[in-house]
Design an enzyme around this catalytic site. Sequence first.
Site, PDB file in Angstrom:
ATOM      1  N   ARG A   1       0.864  -1.183   0.000  1.00 21.85           N
ATOM      2  CA  ARG A   1       0.000   0.000   0.000  1.00 21.85           C
ATOM      3  C   ARG A   1       0.899   1.232   0.000  1.00 21.85           C
ATOM      4  O   ARG A   1       1.499   1.562   1.018  1.00 21.85           O
ATOM      5  CB  ARG A   1      -0.875  -0.038   1.257  1.00 21.85           C
ATOM      6  CG  ARG A   1      -2.013   0.947   1.272  1.00 21.85           C
ATOM      7  CD  ARG A   1      -2.650   0.981   2.643  1.00 21.85           C
ATOM      8  NE  ARG A   1      -1.828   1.732   3.578  1.00 21.85           N
ATOM      9  CZ  ARG A   1      -1.659   1.433   4.859  1.00 21.85           C
ATOM     10  NH1 ARG A   1      -2.232   0.378   5.374  1.00 21.85           N
ATOM     11  NH2 ARG A   1      -0.905   2.191   5.633  1.00 21.85           N
TER      12      ARG A   1
ATOM     13  N   HIS B   1      -3.613   4.186   4.724  1.00 24.55           N
ATOM     14  CA  HIS B   1      -4.715   3.220   4.784  1.00 24.55           C
ATOM     15  C   HIS B   1      -5.984   3.849   4.239  1.00 24.55           C
ATOM     16  O   HIS B   1      -6.727   3.257   3.468  1.00 24.55           O
ATOM     17  CB  HIS B   1      -4.927   2.766   6.237  1.00 24.55           C
ATOM     18  CG  HIS B   1      -6.247   2.111   6.473  1.00 24.55           C
ATOM     19  ND1 HIS B   1      -6.532   0.836   6.050  1.00 24.55           N
ATOM     20  CD2 HIS B   1      -7.371   2.558   7.078  1.00 24.55           C
ATOM     21  CE1 HIS B   1      -7.782   0.535   6.396  1.00 24.55           C
ATOM     22  NE2 HIS B   1      -8.306   1.564   7.011  1.00 24.55           N
TER      23      HIS B   1
ATOM     24  N   TYR C   1       4.254   5.002  11.490  1.00 22.27           N
ATOM     25  CA  TYR C   1       4.578   3.595  11.726  1.00 22.27           C
ATOM     26  C   TYR C   1       5.477   2.943  10.670  1.00 22.27           C
ATOM     27  O   TYR C   1       5.836   1.781  10.802  1.00 22.27           O
ATOM     28  CB  TYR C   1       3.304   2.758  11.919  1.00 22.27           C
ATOM     29  CG  TYR C   1       2.263   2.902  10.810  1.00 22.27           C
ATOM     30  CD1 TYR C   1       2.391   2.196   9.619  1.00 22.27           C
ATOM     31  CD2 TYR C   1       1.164   3.740  10.970  1.00 22.27           C
ATOM     32  CE1 TYR C   1       1.452   2.318   8.613  1.00 22.27           C
ATOM     33  CE2 TYR C   1       0.203   3.877   9.964  1.00 22.27           C
ATOM     34  CZ  TYR C   1       0.351   3.170   8.796  1.00 22.27           C
ATOM     35  OH  TYR C   1      -0.573   3.296   7.792  1.00 22.27           O
TER      36      TYR C   1
END
Lengths: 324, 367
Positions: free
Chosen positions: B262, B266, B275
């Site tokens: 990805r 998100h 993160y």
Amino acid sequence: MTQMNMVQAITDALRLEMRRDPRVVVLGEDVGKVGGVFRVTQGLYDEFGEDRVIDTPLSEGGIIGAAIGMALYGLVPVPEIQFSDFIFPAYDQIVSELAKMRYRSGGEYVSKLVIRTPVGGGIRGGLYHSQSPESLFIHVSGLKVVCPSTPEDAKGLLLSAIRDPDPVLFFEPKRIYRASKGDVPEGDYTVPIGKARIAREGDDVTVLAWGAMLYEAMAAAEQASEQGVEAEIVDLRTLWPVDIDTIVESVKKTGRVVVVHEAPRTCGFGAELVSLVTERAFLHLEAPPVRVTGFDTPFPYTLEMDYLPLAHRILPALLETAKF
Amino acid sequence: MSVENSRELGLFRVLRDDHSQDPAVSVPDAVVLRAYREMRRLRILDAKMILLQRQGRVGFYGACTGQEAVPIGTALALEADDWVYPALREQSVMLVRGFPLTQFIAQVFGNSGDVQKGRQMPSHHSGRSVNQVSWSSNIGPQIMQAVGTAWAMKLQKKSSIAVGFMGDGATSQGDFHSAMNFAGVFKTPCVLICQNNHWSISVPTAKQTASATIAIKGLAYAVPSCRVDGNDLLAVYAAVKEAADDARAGKGTTFIECLTYRIGAHSTSDDPSRYRTDEEVESWKRKDPVDRLRNHLVHRGLLDDAKDAALEAELTDEVNEAVKVAEAFPAPSRESLFDDVYQELPWFLQEQKEELRRAPPAPSHGG
């Protein structure tokens, strides 16, 4: 007319509808060769074969998820959840998927199926074979919830449920699976969803009950009658959408209402029924509405007869409400 | 075959680093050209939707950027009568299968041009006309439903199949294991596809599972499984086509793990810098599925810079025009709030509809 118990009446309905509609399939744990742990699907495997009476792996979420996918493709699944206590692994599929399918797709997709599941206590089943989770499904928009108390209604309501355009939770009161007996019409007939039945006429106090507790209410009413109090008993038959007209009409006549259910009291369906009655018949009420219910504890094993709202607890509620 | 090279642990690739392809796999020119067009359009569409979200014109969006080869390759490998149960990043399958772009974008606006009547948040599309069912944000239920639909197809002796998508996070849910188990036991004509994009919001795949791969989980359920380079359009197309052919031939379900990444957040509500590192993202950008397919098309003599620029201009116009049309639809009527809960309006909803009709206008969001 044939004398049947409720198990036989439900089997009769399933057999009739499976013969009539080839889209109907039954699936669940042990529903095949053994005919279900309560033998409700007995004989169906032999008549319709393993493609229409399907023993599944032990996975309630899997059973309901698969049934939803089958229904979207045009089958009419009638999954069985072996005990309504076991329904919770499938709760997400029922609440998040089944109940919302029509709405979330703008009416393009409908997952039309009937979940049959035994409900209620009084069979020495303890915590996990006794509960009455109906209000957890009534609270979810998009489901219909049915609970018959006689063999005749069980057959007619199940046939209605299978032909209904919306998903239906069909709760079968297992305490009276074999104890309730009665004349059941042969062949095809339906009992409409959303219509209650006056099980006993009376002028002094209205009792709202369903399932196995109907018989406890009837027993309490006979004892009350000996003391001069005539109870009118409404057998709801369909819990949601409930037959509000019949309920309000009866309460306006008697001015008093007692609700009986096995489920715990707090946020039980009785709370909603009392609210509905109070909103619609406030000026007709001559006594505070009363709930005779299971207690707000987990369902007990040894003390289940103390837990259940049986006739010995209903009778004083009838007398006190009538004389308030 | 050694365990390391097994279908479950190895990686099936067709496109090579020099832009040629494994000659053992043949994908027709028309398919690769169509795939490139759809992947380019999807990337332009995703960028446009994120822009609209930043401008406050739509509420949310989950982009597919970096993962386009999986939904597009899958869509092109299916037949019209097949059914599709997407997860978050496969909405575009329906576009490839003929769902109008304007209606697709109207879903993102949630207005009256949306077949769902504005009932769902963006990126939860469905369309009856193309046999695509909505996922739900709960993660996982659609996998079991895909198996159920495939099962119904088998019981009704159809030659159609159902495809169910999931992300790597969904393989931790009970529904995944129920679905794989039912698929194995009943040999349902199904293709289950996991887009392993390495992140479930902020949780890496290593914290979802201690298994060596996700594909290997299929072995335990006797579901033939394989691991595919999800940024390789030719590999995805070939793997899904073979799995679909097997399903149609009565061989049951195949589980495909597509390894991808990805590139973006998100969703528009996420900040991936909290993160993961830029280096990781950059390393995956070098394996971009659109770039890889473009280089292959050039290598194959099917594309040049002029044609590519013309395509980009055409697709940008198409998307911009569709946004203009889609945004112009009015909001759904207030009364429509009560439609489609049940087939008929029951008494309590009739009452509540009256209640809403009498209510003053609602405040606007943020008002």
